[in-house]
Design a protein around this motif. Structure first.
Motif: not given
Lengths: 830, 225
Positions: A28-54
């Protein structure tokens, strides 16, 4: 190309399997082009710590600590292994015999048997039918959906809230009171200091560091335990521990650690150590109190002005009551702490400003109420409660307690209960004379002995006849005691439902197993900095839910749809609507005090920071004016003697703190002639309870021959012919396990440690999978709760007593069985 | 003279179509449990003809026979559920008695190339390097894993379906190279594991059929041209 005539025949049949799974489809076109900013570092958190993910091609690629986390734990390296674990629950599954025979299934198969994949609709319909059956046949006392635990972080998707709200729309059920971590502590301290204390903010570290001259760490290992937190951790406590280390080095603060083992904190701080025999802390405390009293070192003015009942306690201390004078010499025999050290310690505590920091371990034992109560009495006698750097804390090793709170309002959560006016389908509150709430650690007792009446915290509890249990984000096959007893209890249950991310032992002992996605696969918000409430974190969805897993919100929205109550459940809102609502309400509550941008901006930034908090002293207001700011105790004062508890007339929890012998105690205590070793099963160093044990690459950084480490004293190990790296069988009359020997001088003779949270994986004595289903099986990985005792702390708290546990061990010389803990059901045969 | 010279372009095209059907058939069997409808198709005249055609190839006959025998016994809901439990225990969970359907669990891509088979104990995370490689292949071919099949790209059903796709779209050299690199490197081990853990014999027959089929492919497809 060689001619292959049979291919012609195949073509001629023009056969294709219609309706087979479509595996590939045009891009599909969506998968081909990819979501916007998909390569950015995004934030999230957990009991183990807050972190960033690429991410890379829709897969989590790199994880690094959140910018504001200066002391990240290396558990961050285990995060990917949680998400991409081969043991993910991939699809909703039902135990085959349960699917065929429902509530009449062969429950002795439970633990490891044949499952089949079903659709979400089938699974949730079966779930609902089971609830119908239980509510119809037994009423609400037949259902226990209150056994809950350390859900993954996030205010919206919190698994406990979703499960309980949705199940409450169907009918009522049995719930728990208390928790395994602090069951005895949180029950006794409201009588003594007026609040649970264990989950309360404590005196700020900067004030402790500036004012305390002596810090007593009593059974407390903050350097180990502060790695994880109830919300997204940012590990600010470690900055203060680093400062404390400097002050210890410079001789500005004495830190005295009283502990039966050399802890990670002792090693880090390089502090003083006093070894005490396991489970004997109350005797040591009494002897200190006796020294203070007989040498007139206690603060009579403070005792007079702020406490009640000292005069009822003194006759016990002096032996007038029971004929035993609580001298240092008396305590030395029980505790192995030399009498002159006890005497010195008493003098040290009152020489200058002393802050006592209690850990939680010593209340997780038989009579676990006593050391907490007696420590409060000691702190009262020292007279510094309410002063900066003085008094007593029961939480500085937990969830950033002691880091000054920002003072900002935290966001609300998805509701756990029904909205006002909502009624369950089975609107029946008749528990047939049984209790609707039972002490958290007594549910196995209830299943095994329904109708039995026990004492608990001044009331009578009648055990309900539980036929069905629901677990969501909760793994009691880690945290409950005595696996073999649990097996017997689970044979009695008609239906067990588990919702989790990976195949825990709890899932294997269930009939309906539902796959929840991880925090990485959904959007949420959370506080970061735990109790310090340092800011708000956007927990951004990194990847779509793996396999057929769903978010907790989606699982129970679908379940509510089957109940015909979807709109009641969701209030007509989507995941995003809820996030905006929770954020918006938080923003409003902080209006004029803490600047918060609009939701969209917050989501783009990944977080909003509330800034530094102001240092604060616990109980300072009470000290300033105990009449205007009384404690929450019946008298408003510190209760050294509790009339209320005395009126309960319990033989195992009297009107004042008391030293009582245990059913099992090492170093000459009861049972030590048969099993001479005390097993400490404290919170792990490399996990949050059982969370992350399944993360294989990370686990392999600490396992020994693929087994959980057992920490052994060098002399004890030598006596048994055990070398570092050997596999050891640890056993007592309740069970047996295999673990990998790590020999260390940190552990004195007569003491071993196996961290709780080691996943249960039973096999037969001969290493067979089928033998694992039997009572008495050998845990192939090293779950210490295979050995622990399932008894209440006392008639007061009825709390978990995992630390009252004696064992012995030997070198394991038979053929090593495979580890079976980290897998789905094993199909062991009928 | 190249052996392919024996075949006309049309012959090659129809052989490739036939091969694609076989790959898709195998992919379907690993993708999902058999249900009543699929059993009905496989036991229909057309289905039986198809299986019989495959059995004309001597090395495939034994597995086809086993499958046919089992198919005749799948005549009740309970027998289908038992087979579904076999499928679940083998391919949908991870454990000592299961068989990973993911190529990445058998191969170590971090070493040079992908030829290094992993030791038994070295199971790694799912959605790993092999999934990434397959995703890139699929994207290049303008296809993707169907959303109804929420599995990594290195699931055996995806790899087989992609082999079918290549039969109809890629050069023989590329097909062979794909088969040798992405299937032959691990399918032997996979088949061995299925035989070891299968309660019954249906899925061990399917795995055996797949292995034998691939062996024929590698033997018969020209190595160069």
């Amino acid at each position: 190309m060689k001619r292959r005539n049979f291919l012609k025949g195949i073509l001629a049949t023009s056969f294709t399997l219609a309706g087979a799974a479509s595996v590939l489809t045009p891009l599909t076109a969506l998968a081909k082009v990819g979501a916007k900013n998909r390569d950015d570092w995004l934030t999230t958190g957990s009991h183990f710590g807050a972190f960033k993910v690429k991410r890379k091609n829709g897969v989590i690629d790199q994880v690094k600590p959140f910018d504001l986390d200066k002391y990240p734990t290396d558990m961050i390296n285990g995060v990917k292994g949680l998400v991409y674990n081969p043991s993910r629950i991939r699809y909703p599954m039902v135990r085959l015999d349960f699917l065929l025979k429902g509530h009449k299934s062969n429950t002795s198969q439970r633990g490891d048997f044949r499952f089949v994949r079903v659709t979400w609709d089938q699974a949730l319909t079966l779930f609902k039918q089971s609830l119908d059956e239980v509510q119809t046949n037994y009423g609400p006392s037949g259902l226990h959906a209150g056994q809950t635990g350390w859900r993954a972080t996030g205010q919206l998707h919190s698994s406990t809230s979703h499960m309980q709200r949705a199940v409450a729309m169907h009918g009522n059920f049995v719930k728990k009171i208390g928790d395994y971590s602090t069951g005895a502590g949180q029950t006794i301290l409201p009588y003594v200091l007026g609040s649970t204390e264990v989950y309360a903010q404590g005196t700020s570290w900067p004030l402790i560091l500036d004012n305390a001259k002596t810090i007593v760490l009593w059974g407390n290992d903050p350097y180990k335990n502060l790695q994880v937190g109830w919300n997204a951790e940012t590990h600010e406590s470690y900055e203060y521990l680093a400062q404390l280390k400097d002050k210890v080095k410079q001789g500005k603060i004495r830190v005295i650690s009283i502990d039966p083992v050399a802890s990670k904190t002792q090693d880090y701080l390089g502090c003083e150590k006093i070894y005490v025999n396991p489970q004997t802390d109350v005797a040591l405390m009494l002897a200190i109190a006796y020294e203070l009293y007989t040498n007139d070192l206690h603060d009579k003015e403070f005792i007079e002005g702020y406490s009640l009942g000292f005069e009822r306690f003194v006759p016990y201390l002096t032996g007038e009551d029971d004929g035993i004078v609580k001298t240092a010499q008396w305590a030395e025999k029980i505790t192995s702490v030399p009498a002159d050290i006890i005497k010195d310690l008493a003098k040290t505590l009152v020489a200058d400003r002393t802050q006592i920091l209690m850990g939680w371990c010593i209340q997780r034992q038989q009579h676990g109420e006593q050391p907490y109560w007696m420590a409060a009495v000691l702190a009262t006698m020292i007279g510094q409660i309410g002063l900066p750097g003085g008094g007593i804390s029961y939480g500085h090793h937990y969830s950033s307690i002691g880091v000054p709170s920002s003072g900002a309002a935290a966001p609300g959560a998805f509701p756990r209960n029904l909205d006002e006016g909502q009624k369950p389908i089975f609107d029946n509150s008749d528990f047939k004379g049984a209790s609707s709430t039972i002490p958290v650690a007594r549910w196995i007792d209830a299943i095994l002995e329904p109708g039995k009446v026990i004492d608990a915290n001044g009331s009578k509890v009648t055990y309900p006849d539980i036929k069905m249990m629901i677990f969501s984000g909760n793994n009691p096959w880690n945290h409950h005691q005595d696996r073999n007893r649990m097996k017997q209890a689970f044979h009695k249950l008609e239906c067990v439902v588990s919702i989790d991310i990976n195949w825990t032992a709890t899932c294997r002992f269930s009939d309906i197993v539902l796959p929840a996605c991880t925090t990485m696969e959904r959007n949420d918000i959370d506080v970061y900095g735990s109790y310090a409430n340092r800011g708000l974190l956007a927990m951004q969805k990194m990847v779509e839910p793996l396999f057929d897993s769903l978010s907790d919100y989606e699982i129970f929205t679908r379940f509510a749809r089957i109940l015909g109550k979807e709109k009641e459940y969701t209030r007509g809102m989507t995941e995003l609507d809820w996030l905006k609502k929770l954020y918006g309400e938080c923003k409003k509550a902080n209006d004029g005090k803490f600047a918060m941008p609009e939701f969209e901006q917050f989501w783009q930034d990944g977080y909003v920071h509330f800034g530094e908090g102001k240092p604060w002293t616990r109980h300072a207001d009470f000290r300033a004016d105990p009449e205007i700011n009384p404690l929450g105790t019946p008298s408003g004062m510190i209760e050294i003697f509790s009339r209320k508890i005395e009126r309960f007339q319990y033989d195992d929890c009297k009107g004042h703190p008391t030293w009582m012998e245990k059913t099992e105690r090492s170093h000459g205590g009861p049972g030590s002639d048969k099993h001479p070793i005390w097993m400490q099963s404290c919170h792990p160093d490399k996990r949050l309870h059982s969370q992350m044990c399944e993360s294989k690459e990370y686990r392999q950084t600490y396992t020994v021959q693929d087994r959980e480490p057992v920490y052994l004293n060098p002399q004890d190990a030598k006596k048994r012919g055990i070398k570092n790296g050997d596999v050891v069988r640890v056993f007592n009359s309740r069970g047996q396990l295999l673990a990998g020997a790590v020999i260390s001088n940190n552990f004195p003779p007569g003491v071993i440690r196996i961290h709780e949270g080691a996943w249960y994986g039973p096999v037969g004595d001969d290493g067979s999978l089928i033998g694992g289903a039997k009572v008495g099986a050998l845990c192939s990985y090293g779950d210490p709760n295979t050995l622990t005792q399932d008894i209440g702390s006392s008639k007061l708290a009825q709390a978990c007593s995992a630390y009252t546990c004696l064992v012995d061990y030997e070198k394991f010389t038979k053929k090593l069985p495979p580890v079976t803990s980290f897998s789905g059901p094993l199909e062991i045969g009928a | 003279m190249s052996p392919s010279a024996e075949l006309t372009r049309e012959d090659v095209a129809s052989e490739n179509q036939g091969r694609a059907i076989v790959y898709n058939f195998l992919s379907s069997l690993f993708a999902k449990e058999l249900n009543k409808d699929l059993v009905a198709q496989l036991t229909s005249g057309q289905g039986q003809d198809f299986l019989s055609s495959l059995a004309l190839e001597p090395t495939l006959a034994a597995s086809i026979d086993k499958m046919k025998t089992k198919l005749t016994k799948l005549n009740s809901d309970e027998s289908l559920l038992e087979l579904a439990a076999d499928f679940c225990g083998l391919f949908l969970v991870d454990g000592r008695t299961s068989v990973s359907p993911y190529a990445g669990q058998y191969l170590n891509t971090e070493l040079s190339g992908i030829e290094h088979a992993k030791k038994k104990s070295e199971k790694v995370q799912v959605f790993g390097e092999f999934h990434q490689q397959m995703t890139e292949f699929l994207n290049h071919s303008n296809v993707q894993v169907h959303s109804d099949f929420p599995e990594p790209g290195d699931h055996i059903a995806v790899i087989l379906a992609y082999a079918a796709h290549l039969c109809l779209s890629a050069s023989i050299e590329n097909q062979l190279s794909f088969i040798e690199t992405y299937l032959m490197t691990w399918i032997g081990k996979f088949t061995q594991q299925v035989s070891k853990h299968d309660h019954d014999f249906f899925y061990s027959a399917v795995a055996e059929l797949t292995l034998k089929w691939l062996e024929i492919e590698v033997a018969d497809l020209p190595k160069d041209s």
